[in-house]
Design a protein around this motif. Structure first.
Motif, PDB file in Angstrom:
ATOM      1  N   LEU A 304     -18.826  22.100 -28.966  1.00 15.10           N
ATOM      2  CA  LEU A 304     -17.828  23.067 -29.415  1.00 15.10           C
ATOM      3  C   LEU A 304     -16.586  22.310 -29.864  1.00 15.10           C
ATOM      4  O   LEU A 304     -15.995  21.549 -29.091  1.00 15.10           O
ATOM      5  N   LEU A 305     -16.194  22.508 -31.124  1.00 14.38           N
ATOM      6  CA  LEU A 305     -15.025  21.853 -31.698  1.00 14.38           C
ATOM      7  C   LEU A 305     -13.924  22.897 -31.897  1.00 14.38           C
ATOM      8  O   LEU A 305     -14.140  23.891 -32.603  1.00 14.38           O
ATOM      9  N   LEU A 306     -12.768  22.694 -31.280  1.00 17.78           N
ATOM     10  CA  LEU A 306     -11.641  23.625 -31.366  1.00 17.78           C
ATOM     11  C   LEU A 306     -10.481  22.916 -32.059  1.00 17.78           C
ATOM     12  O   LEU A 306      -9.879  22.015 -31.493  1.00 17.78           O
ATOM     13  N   ASP A 307     -10.183  23.327 -33.279  1.00 15.25           N
ATOM     14  CA  ASP A 307      -9.179  22.633 -34.083  1.00 15.25           C
ATOM     15  C   ASP A 307      -7.852  23.397 -34.098  1.00 15.25           C
ATOM     16  O   ASP A 307      -7.741  24.451 -34.747  1.00 15.25           O
ATOM     17  N   ASP A 308      -6.862  22.883 -33.376  1.00 14.74           N
ATOM     18  CA  ASP A 308      -5.497  23.441 -33.386  1.00 14.74           C
ATOM     19  C   ASP A 308      -5.443  24.936 -33.109  1.00 14.74           C
ATOM     20  O   ASP A 308      -4.592  25.643 -33.653  1.00 14.74           O
ATOM     21  N   ILE A 309      -6.337  25.436 -32.263  1.00 13.54           N
ATOM     22  CA  ILE A 309      -6.343  26.880 -32.025  1.00 13.54           C
ATOM     23  C   ILE A 309      -5.183  27.313 -31.125  1.00 13.54           C
ATOM     24  O   ILE A 309      -4.768  28.471 -31.167  1.00 13.54           O
ATOM     25  N   PHE A 310      -4.644  26.411 -30.316  1.00 12.10           N
ATOM     26  CA  PHE A 310      -3.550  26.797 -29.430  1.00 12.10           C
ATOM     27  C   PHE A 310      -2.278  27.117 -30.220  1.00 12.10           C
ATOM     28  O   PHE A 310      -1.396  27.829 -29.740  1.00 12.10           O
ATOM     29  N   ASP A 311      -2.175  26.566 -31.427  1.00  9.73           N
ATOM     30  CA  ASP A 311      -1.042  26.857 -32.301  1.00  9.73           C
ATOM     31  C   ASP A 311      -1.176  28.226 -32.964  1.00  9.73           C
ATOM     32  O   ASP A 311      -0.175  28.841 -33.329  1.00  9.73           O
ATOM     33  N   ARG A 312      -2.423  28.690 -33.126  1.00  5.00           N
ATOM     34  CA  ARG A 312      -2.667  29.868 -33.963  1.00  5.00           C
ATOM     35  C   ARG A 312      -3.047  31.124 -33.177  1.00  5.00           C
ATOM     36  O   ARG A 312      -3.005  32.212 -33.730  1.00  5.00           O
ATOM     37  N   LEU A 313      -3.441  30.972 -31.917  1.00  7.12           N
ATOM     38  CA  LEU A 313      -3.881  32.128 -31.146  1.00  7.12           C
ATOM     39  C   LEU A 313      -2.822  32.558 -30.143  1.00  7.12           C
ATOM     40  O   LEU A 313      -2.077  31.720 -29.618  1.00  7.12           O
ATOM     41  N   ASP A 314      -2.765  33.860 -29.868  1.00  6.36           N
ATOM     42  CA  ASP A 314      -1.827  34.332 -28.863  1.00  6.36           C
ATOM     43  C   ASP A 314      -2.378  34.062 -27.463  1.00  6.36           C
ATOM     44  O   ASP A 314      -3.537  33.675 -27.283  1.00  6.36           O
ATOM     45  N   GLU A 315      -1.525  34.266 -26.482  1.00  2.71           N
ATOM     46  CA  GLU A 315      -1.866  33.923 -25.101  1.00  2.71           C
ATOM     47  C   GLU A 315      -3.091  34.685 -24.601  1.00  2.71           C
ATOM     48  O   GLU A 315      -3.919  34.124 -23.873  1.00  2.71           O
ATOM     49  N   LYS A 316      -3.223  35.940 -25.002  1.00  2.87           N
ATOM     50  CA  LYS A 316      -4.348  36.754 -24.525  1.00  2.87           C
ATOM     51  C   LYS A 316      -5.690  36.166 -24.972  1.00  2.87           C
ATOM     52  O   LYS A 316      -6.613  36.034 -24.166  1.00  2.87           O
ATOM     53  N   ARG A 317      -5.785  35.776 -26.240  1.00  2.00           N
ATOM     54  CA  ARG A 317      -7.052  35.251 -26.755  1.00  2.00           C
ATOM     55  C   ARG A 317      -7.351  33.860 -26.196  1.00  2.00           C
ATOM     56  O   ARG A 317      -8.500  33.532 -25.925  1.00  2.00           O
ATOM     57  N   ILE A 318      -6.301  33.056 -26.027  1.00  2.00           N
ATOM     58  CA  ILE A 318      -6.495  31.746 -25.415  1.00  2.00           C
ATOM     59  C   ILE A 318      -6.995  31.900 -23.977  1.00  2.00           C
ATOM     60  O   ILE A 318      -7.908  31.183 -23.539  1.00  2.00           O
ATOM     61  N   THR A 319      -6.415  32.843 -23.257  1.00  2.00           N
ATOM     62  CA  THR A 319      -6.838  33.093 -21.867  1.00  2.00           C
ATOM     63  C   THR A 319      -8.303  33.483 -21.809  1.00  2.00           C
ATOM     64  O   THR A 319      -9.055  33.011 -20.938  1.00  2.00           O
ATOM     65  N   LYS A 320      -8.721  34.330 -22.733  1.00  2.00           N
ATOM     66  CA  LYS A 320     -10.130  34.748 -22.767  1.00  2.00           C
ATOM     67  C   LYS A 320     -11.051  33.550 -22.996  1.00  2.00           C
ATOM     68  O   LYS A 320     -12.106  33.420 -22.354  1.00  2.00           O
ATOM     69  N   LEU A 321     -10.664  32.669 -23.920  1.00  4.94           N
ATOM     70  CA  LEU A 321     -11.477  31.482 -24.185  1.00  4.94           C
ATOM     71  C   LEU A 321     -11.541  30.582 -22.954  1.00  4.94           C
ATOM     72  O   LEU A 321     -12.609  30.057 -22.612  1.00  4.94           O
ATOM     73  N   MET A 322     -10.400  30.386 -22.302  1.00  4.43           N
ATOM     74  CA  MET A 322     -10.372  29.514 -21.128  1.00  4.43           C
ATOM     75  C   MET A 322     -11.171  30.102 -19.968  1.00  4.43           C
ATOM     76  O   MET A 322     -11.737  29.366 -19.152  1.00  4.43           O
ATOM     77  N   GLN A 323     -11.223  31.417 -19.886  1.00  6.92           N
ATOM     78  CA  GLN A 323     -12.075  32.052 -18.880  1.00  6.92           C
ATOM     79  C   GLN A 323     -13.544  31.688 -19.128  1.00  6.92           C
ATOM     80  O   GLN A 323     -14.303  31.448 -18.179  1.00  6.92           O
ATOM     81  N   MET A 324     -13.931  31.629 -20.395  1.00  7.22           N
ATOM     82  CA  MET A 324     -15.306  31.250 -20.734  1.00  7.22           C
ATOM     83  C   MET A 324     -15.556  29.773 -20.420  1.00  7.22           C
ATOM     84  O   MET A 324     -16.642  29.408 -19.979  1.00  7.22           O
ATOM     85  N   VAL A 325     -14.535  28.938 -20.650  1.00  7.13           N
ATOM     86  CA  VAL A 325     -14.663  27.518 -20.295  1.00  7.13           C
ATOM     87  C   VAL A 325     -14.843  27.379 -18.784  1.00  7.13           C
ATOM     88  O   VAL A 325     -15.712  26.636 -18.306  1.00  7.13           O
ATOM     89  N   ALA A 326     -14.003  28.095 -18.029  1.00 13.79           N
ATOM     90  CA  ALA A 326     -14.073  28.024 -16.563  1.00 13.79           C
ATOM     91  C   ALA A 326     -15.411  28.525 -16.037  1.00 13.79           C
ATOM     92  O   ALA A 326     -15.884  28.068 -14.989  1.00 13.79           O
ATOM     93  N   ALA A 327     -16.021  29.463 -16.765  1.00 12.92           N
ATOM     94  CA  ALA A 327     -17.308  30.014 -16.347  1.00 12.92           C
ATOM     95  C   ALA A 327     -18.479  29.158 -16.816  1.00 12.92           C
ATOM     96  O   ALA A 327     -19.639  29.560 -16.681  1.00 12.92           O
ATOM     97  N   HIS A 328     -18.175  27.983 -17.379  1.00 10.46           N
ATOM     98  CA  HIS A 328     -19.200  27.036 -17.852  1.00 10.46           C
ATOM     99  C   HIS A 328     -20.078  27.638 -18.952  1.00 10.46           C
ATOM    100  O   HIS A 328     -21.265  27.338 -19.059  1.00 10.46           O
ATOM    101  N   THR A 329     -19.454  28.522 -19.761  1.00 11.38           N
ATOM    102  CA  THR A 329     -20.177  29.090 -20.899  1.00 11.38           C
ATOM    103  C   THR A 329     -20.551  28.010 -21.905  1.00 11.38           C
ATOM    104  O   THR A 329     -21.624  28.043 -22.499  1.00 11.38           O
ATOM    105  N   PHE A 330     -19.643  27.065 -22.092  1.00 10.67           N
ATOM    106  CA  PHE A 330     -19.836  26.022 -23.095  1.00 10.67           C
ATOM    107  C   PHE A 330     -20.308  24.719 -22.438  1.00 10.67           C
ATOM    108  O   PHE A 330     -20.255  24.563 -21.221  1.00 10.67           O
ATOM    109  N   GLY A 331     -20.724  23.792 -23.269  1.00  9.06           N
ATOM    110  CA  GLY A 331     -21.072  22.466 -22.796  1.00  9.06           C
ATOM    111  C   GLY A 331     -19.915  21.522 -23.047  1.00  9.06           C
ATOM    112  O   GLY A 331     -18.811  21.716 -22.535  1.00  9.06           O
TER     113      GLY A 331
END
Length: 370
Positions: A304-331
């Motif tokens: 999974l490649l994430l390019d400068d998304i922290f600059d472009r996404l609001d806190e709510k969407r970033i939180t949702k993504l990080m929840q998926m990271v914490a849940a080991h959704t990604f490799g």
């Protein structure tokens, strides 16, 4: 699947660089223009044999040099695979797997999948149908090698047909028999592409809708449909009906190369009726569905490649993504950001091992592991 290391030689703004990666999260931190995104693009080359951002391979050669080389070692099911992509100015690009040159680069597609989420993803919504066709053709091709071969054959015959139409106009002659021979070759390929695209969306849309609901917490109904003149009609007959128009315009005006994938929200085009936030949620949901479908079909998780998304996404969407990271959704994850403190704050509390790289003017150094 893991990417263990990466080596670059005269690639974009890099003279020479060698990086060893964490098996979980890798952060490239640096100012805009420092070369962070170029590292993600190098990984994209190893997976798909081409850049994610530019159409010409020659533009990836560092200014003043005459070749580039990108090399990396993947680990899949405890087996190591070394992939190298190289190009010398004026020569054909070469891709090798464990030092063996591919006879056809299409054989490599899908073996080491990646999913890229970048600020440019909303171009899928804003731009024309060609962008959306390229995206879904690339996605389906990574999952289905037969589809990729069909697409390559279709584009080859299409190029021949368009060249013939131009010759008719330039030389003022008409070889109807040859044109119809090309039609006969084009028809089954075009019909197959349209059918496979439609079949793919039937499977893909529910996964996409699930991710949109999660990432947006919104009540609107989203979907995407495949718009094609081939479905339920006779492609051969349509080519005959469009023959005069094709000759006048000197190109083939009917076929899967003219189809579109329509993005809808509550039955309306997202391009015109979706807010900026809704459009961002839409394309992120597309990419997350892309990731899930790829992981399920390939039996291992894509990079999974994430390019400068922290600059472009609001806190709510970033939180949702990080929840998926914490849940080991990604490799394995590779991300870029301009601010180390922001990255550390967002990743705070994650149990995964994290390696941070400082990127400055084409020079990469490890900052810290954590």
């Amino acid at each position: 699947m893991l990417l263990e290391n990466l080596s670059l030689l005269f690639f974009k703004n890099y003279d020479d660089a060698t990086l060893a990666f964490s098996e979980h999260i890798n952060c490239f931190i640096g100012d805009n223009g420092s070369g962070k995104t170029n590292l993600l693009d190098a990984i994209h080359y190893l997976s798909l044999t081409k850049s994610a951002f530019i159409s010409s391979d020659a533009q990836s050669i560092k200014q003043g040099e005459d070749f580039f080389m990108v090399k990396g070692r993947f680990i899949v099911d405890d087996t190591k695979h070394t992939v190298q992509v190289s190009l010398k100015q004026g020569q054909k690009k070469t891709v090798t797997h464990n030092k063996v040159v591919y006879e056809k680069m299409s054989e490599h597609i899908g073996r080491f999948p990646v999913v890229l989420i970048s600020p440019y993803d909303t171009d899928l919504i804003r731009e024309g149908s060609e962008e959306r066709r390229k995206y879904f053709d690339s996605l389906i091709s990574q999952l289905d090698h037969t589809y990729l071969e069909t697409l390559i054959q279709f584009n080859y015959i299409l190029k021949q047909r368009n060249s013939l139409l131009k010759q008719f106009a330039e030389r003022n002659y008409y070889d109807r028999d040859y044109l119809h021979i090309l039609n006969e070759q084009l028809v089954p390929l075009g019909q197959q592409l349209a059918q496979e695209r439609e079949k793919f969306l039937e499977m893909f849309v529910p996964v996409f809708q699930k991710h949109y609901r999660h990432i947006s917490d919104s009540s609107e109904t989203v979907t995407l449909t495949y718009k094609s003149q081939l479905l339920g009609s006779d492609f051969a007959q349509q080519l005959l009906q469009h023959e005069r128009k094709d000759m006048a315009l000197q190109r083939t005006t009917i076929g899967p190369h003219k189809d579109d994938f329509v993005f809808l929200m509550d039955g309306n085009p997202v391009k015109h009726f979706g807010s900026q936030g809704q459009q961002k949620s839409y394309v992120i949901a597309l990419k997350l569905a892309h990731f899930e479908v790829m992981a399920e079909r390939q039996h291992h998780k894509p990079l999974l490649l994430l390019d400068d998304i922290f600059d472009r996404l609001d806190e709510k969407r970033i939180t949702k993504l990080m929840q998926m990271v914490a849940a080991h959704t990604f490799g394995q994850i590779f991300l870029t950001d301009t601010h180390l403190d922001r990255t550390d704050k967002i990743l705070e509390g994650l149990s995964e091992s994290i390696r941070r790289f400082d990127v400055k003017d084409g020079v990469v150094k490890v900052i810290a592991d954590g």
